[in-house]
Write a protein that holds these residues in place. Structure first.
Motif, short mmCIF file in Angstrom:
data_model
loop_
_atom_site.label_atom_id
_atom_site.label_comp_id
_atom_site.label_asym_id
_atom_site.label_seq_id
_atom_site.Cartn_x
_atom_site.Cartn_y
_atom_site.Cartn_z
N ASP A 77 -19.04 1.56 -28.78
CA ASP A 77 -19.00 2.82 -29.51
C ASP A 77 -20.41 3.41 -29.56
OD1 ASP A 77 -20.41 1.44 -31.55
OD2 ASP A 77 -18.55 0.96 -32.59
N PHE A 78 -20.48 4.67 -29.97
CA PHE A 78 -21.75 5.40 -29.94
C PHE A 78 -22.78 4.74 -30.85
CE2 PHE A 78 -24.70 8.90 -30.60
CZ PHE A 78 -24.76 9.47 -29.34
N GLU A 79 -22.35 4.23 -31.97
CA GLU A 79 -23.26 3.59 -32.91
C GLU A 79 -23.93 2.37 -32.30
OE1 GLU A 79 -20.26 4.77 -33.65
OE2 GLU A 79 -21.10 6.48 -34.76
N TYR A 80 -23.24 1.67 -31.41
CA TYR A 80 -23.81 0.51 -30.74
C TYR A 80 -25.04 0.92 -29.93
CZ TYR A 80 -24.30 -3.47 -27.57
OH TYR A 80 -24.80 -4.53 -26.86
N LEU A 81 -24.95 2.07 -29.25
CA LEU A 81 -26.09 2.55 -28.46
C LEU A 81 -27.28 2.82 -29.37
CD1 LEU A 81 -24.26 5.17 -26.19
CD2 LEU A 81 -24.69 2.75 -25.71
N VAL A 82 -27.02 3.52 -30.47
CA VAL A 82 -28.09 3.90 -31.40
C VAL A 82 -28.77 2.68 -31.99
CG1 VAL A 82 -28.57 5.11 -33.56
CG2 VAL A 82 -26.95 6.09 -31.91
N GLU A 83 -27.99 1.66 -32.30
CA GLU A 83 -28.52 0.49 -33.01
C GLU A 83 -29.22 -0.50 -32.09
OE1 GLU A 83 -25.14 -1.12 -34.95
OE2 GLU A 83 -24.93 0.55 -36.37
N ASN A 84 -28.92 -0.48 -30.80
CA ASN A 84 -29.41 -1.54 -29.92
C ASN A 84 -30.37 -1.10 -28.81
OD1 ASN A 84 -27.79 -4.20 -30.59
ND2 ASN A 84 -26.34 -2.49 -30.79
N TYR A 85 -30.59 0.22 -28.66
CA TYR A 85 -31.42 0.70 -27.55
C TYR A 85 -32.38 1.78 -28.02
CZ TYR A 85 -28.03 -1.55 -24.43
OH TYR A 85 -27.22 -2.45 -23.78
N HIS A 86 -33.44 1.91 -27.25
CA HIS A 86 -34.24 3.13 -27.29
C HIS A 86 -33.42 4.14 -26.49
CE1 HIS A 86 -37.66 5.86 -27.19
NE2 HIS A 86 -37.41 6.02 -25.90
N THR A 87 -32.88 5.14 -27.14
CA THR A 87 -31.89 6.02 -26.49
C THR A 87 -32.51 7.32 -26.01
OG1 THR A 87 -31.28 6.75 -28.71
CG2 THR A 87 -29.85 5.12 -27.65
N VAL A 88 -32.07 7.75 -24.83
CA VAL A 88 -32.52 9.01 -24.24
C VAL A 88 -31.29 9.84 -23.94
CG1 VAL A 88 -33.77 10.12 -22.37
CG2 VAL A 88 -34.51 7.86 -23.20
#
Length: 241
Positions: A63-74
């Protein structure tokens, strides 16, 4: 490590195209948020090339929250704002600037791509760490999802490919002996075609500057010498007849 996330893709083919670009440029971790069905006999696998063997089968649904919580997102988007007051999409980096900035970042990074028609929403972009946009023509700046991912991943290649996998950028420049031989032949050519003597020095300097910027290969230098030599010979024959 660099990962790629595709949010709410509408067509399996675009997922396959992105997977193929990942394979081209040394990225293997594919994350899918609300993906379409990826049938092994469908267009996603058909468009993926060699990525159908490893990247697509190993893609993870998150889910989108997983990206936010686990990566430096671009967040990768075509629509940006040049006004700092509208800070959701500003400031942004180009793909090349992004690659340069990530060289010294000791964190797992995820490149996040949005939907085919509307891309990432402002609410989604607001949760991501930074924005990347591809400079394009002002009257039509929107790229196809697969094209955009390919351009961004291409610029990431210096981060994702081992040095041994990259083409050797070193130019096979002609030796100084070959280059000077070219200049000597050009001097002979100028005399043979009766170029005004007072202008020959300037012509030679112009060629020297041109060749100096061009860094010709041995073959190029030899070929040009041959052309000047034949031209000089013909000019002399014409004068003798």
């Amino acid at each position: 490590m660099i990962s790629v996330a595709v949010v709410d893709a509408e067509t399996p083919g675009n997922v396959g195209t992105i997977a193929r670009a990942m394979k081209n440029f040394g990225v293997s971790d594919l994350l899918l948020v609300d993906p379409p069905e990826l049938d092994p006999d469908g267009e996603a696998y058909g468009f993926a090339g060699q990525a159908r063997k490893d990247i697509l089968p190993n893609a993870r649904e998150v889910d989108f929250e997983y990206l936010v919580e686990n990566y430096h997102t671009v967040g990768c988007t075509a629509i940006t704002n040049e006004d700092a007051r509208k800070h959701v999409r500003y400031p942004f980096r180009t793909p090349r600037e992004l690659a340069d900035s990530l060289v010294d970042v000791d964190a797992d990074t995820c490149l996040v791509f949005g939907r085919e028609r509307v891309g990432l929403t402002n609410a989604e972009l607001a949760q991501l760490d930074e924005i990347c946009a591809i400079p394009a023509a002002a009257d039509y700046p929107v790229l196809n999802l697969g094209q955009a991912a390919t351009v961004v991943l291409y610029e990431m290649r210096t981060l994702t490919l081992e040095a041994t996998q990259l083409p050797d950028p070193e130019l096979d420049r002609a030796t100084e002996r070959e280059v000077e031989g070219l200049h000597d032949q050009f001097e002979t050519f100028l005399a043979a075609v009766d170029h005004p003597e007072e202008k020959r020095g300037k012509a030679q300097r112009l060629l020297r500057r041109l060749v100096g910027r061009a860094h010709p290969t041995d073959r190029e230098a030899v070929t040009l010498r041959g052309i000047f030599r034949r031209a000089a010979q013909r000019a002399r024959k014409a004068d003798d007849s």
